[in-house]
Design a protein around this motif. Sequence first.
Motif, PDB file in Angstrom:
ATOM      1  N   PRO A  23       0.780  -1.389  -0.107  1.00 20.77           N
ATOM      2  CA  PRO A  23       0.172  -0.213   0.070  1.00 20.77           C
ATOM      3  C   PRO A  23       0.907   1.169   0.068  1.00 20.77           C
ATOM      4  N   THR A  24       1.936   1.097   0.914  1.00 15.61           N
ATOM      5  CA  THR A  24       2.909   2.285   0.677  1.00 15.61           C
ATOM      6  C   THR A  24       3.435   2.662  -0.640  1.00 15.61           C
ATOM      7  N   ASP A  25       3.775   1.559  -1.375  1.00 13.21           N
ATOM      8  CA  ASP A  25       4.321   1.702  -2.860  1.00 13.21           C
ATOM      9  C   ASP A  25       3.280   2.214  -3.478  1.00 13.21           C
ATOM     10  N   MET A  26       2.191   1.674  -3.537  1.00 10.51           N
ATOM     11  CA  MET A  26       0.990   2.048  -4.422  1.00 10.51           C
ATOM     12  C   MET A  26       0.495   3.462  -4.275  1.00 10.51           C
ATOM     13  N   LEU A  27       0.527   3.912  -2.983  1.00 12.84           N
ATOM     14  CA  LEU A  27      -0.180   5.339  -2.653  1.00 12.84           C
ATOM     15  C   LEU A  27       1.023   6.294  -2.526  1.00 12.84           C
ATOM     16  N   ARG A  28       2.444   6.096  -3.021  1.00 10.55           N
ATOM     17  CA  ARG A  28       3.251   6.990  -2.834  1.00 10.55           C
ATOM     18  C   ARG A  28       2.772   8.389  -3.433  1.00 10.55           C
ATOM     19  N   ASN A  29       2.411   8.349  -4.387  1.00 14.08           N
ATOM     20  CA  ASN A  29       2.006   9.721  -5.245  1.00 14.08           C
ATOM     21  C   ASN A  29       0.346   9.995  -4.952  1.00 14.08           C
ATOM     22  N   TYR A  30      -0.510   9.468  -4.055  1.00 11.91           N
ATOM     23  CA  TYR A  30      -1.656   9.476  -3.939  1.00 11.91           C
ATOM     24  C   TYR A  30      -2.055  11.013  -3.150  1.00 11.91           C
ATOM     25  N   TRP A  31      -1.415  11.262  -2.210  1.00 16.59           N
ATOM     26  CA  TRP A  31      -1.442  12.889  -1.986  1.00 16.59           C
ATOM     27  C   TRP A  31      -0.726  13.868  -2.186  1.00 16.59           C
ATOM     28  N   GLN A  32       0.148  13.584  -3.396  1.00 18.87           N
ATOM     29  CA  GLN A  32       0.986  14.542  -3.977  1.00 18.87           C
ATOM     30  C   GLN A  32      -0.176  15.638  -4.482  1.00 18.87           C
TER      31      GLN A  32
END
Length: 162
Positions: free
Chosen positions: A147-156
Motif C-alpha cells: 500500500p505504501t508503494d501503491m499510494l506513494r503519489n496519492y496525496w501529492q
Amino acid sequence: MFDESIEVPVIGRVVGGHAGRIDDYKGGVESIIRIVPAIPESALQGIEEFSHLEVLWHFSLGSDNDIELEPRSPRDNPAWPATGGLVHRNHRRPARIGVSYPRLLRVEGRDLHVVDLDADDGTPVIDLAPAFQEMLPRGPVRQPDWPTDMLRNYWQNAAERP
C-alpha cells in the motif's frame, strides 16, 4: 447478489474538486461538501471547531457490474500481491463506500469547505462527522509494504500531476 441490504440517505454532495477516476495526485484540492436542505444548518453547529472531518461517500462513478471480490493485484499491477476484494479500497467493493479525512477550512451555511477530499465532483455524501482523535486507530497501524508503494503519489499536490 447479497441476501440483505440497507438504504441510506444522501446527506450532501461534493461540489468541485476532482473530476474523473484519477488514481494519484489528490492533494491540495479544495472542494465543498454541500449539505442537503432537509438537514437544518443548526445540525452543523460547532463543527468549525474541528480540523478534520470523517466523510463517508458513495463511489457513484462505479457500477454494481464492476464489483470484484476475488483476489487480484491492486491497480492490476503484478508487482503487488493479489488480495481479496475486501482488502482493496476502491469502487469495486460491494457497497462502493469510500471514507476520507479532509481538512475543514471553513463553514458557510450548509457548505463545508474542505481540502484533500478524494471524492469526485457530484459524489453523494452519506455521512460525516468531525474526526475525533480518540476514534482514530489505537496503537501502531500495521500493513504490508505494497500500500505504501501503491499510494506513494496519492496525496501529492494535484498541481504536480503529470
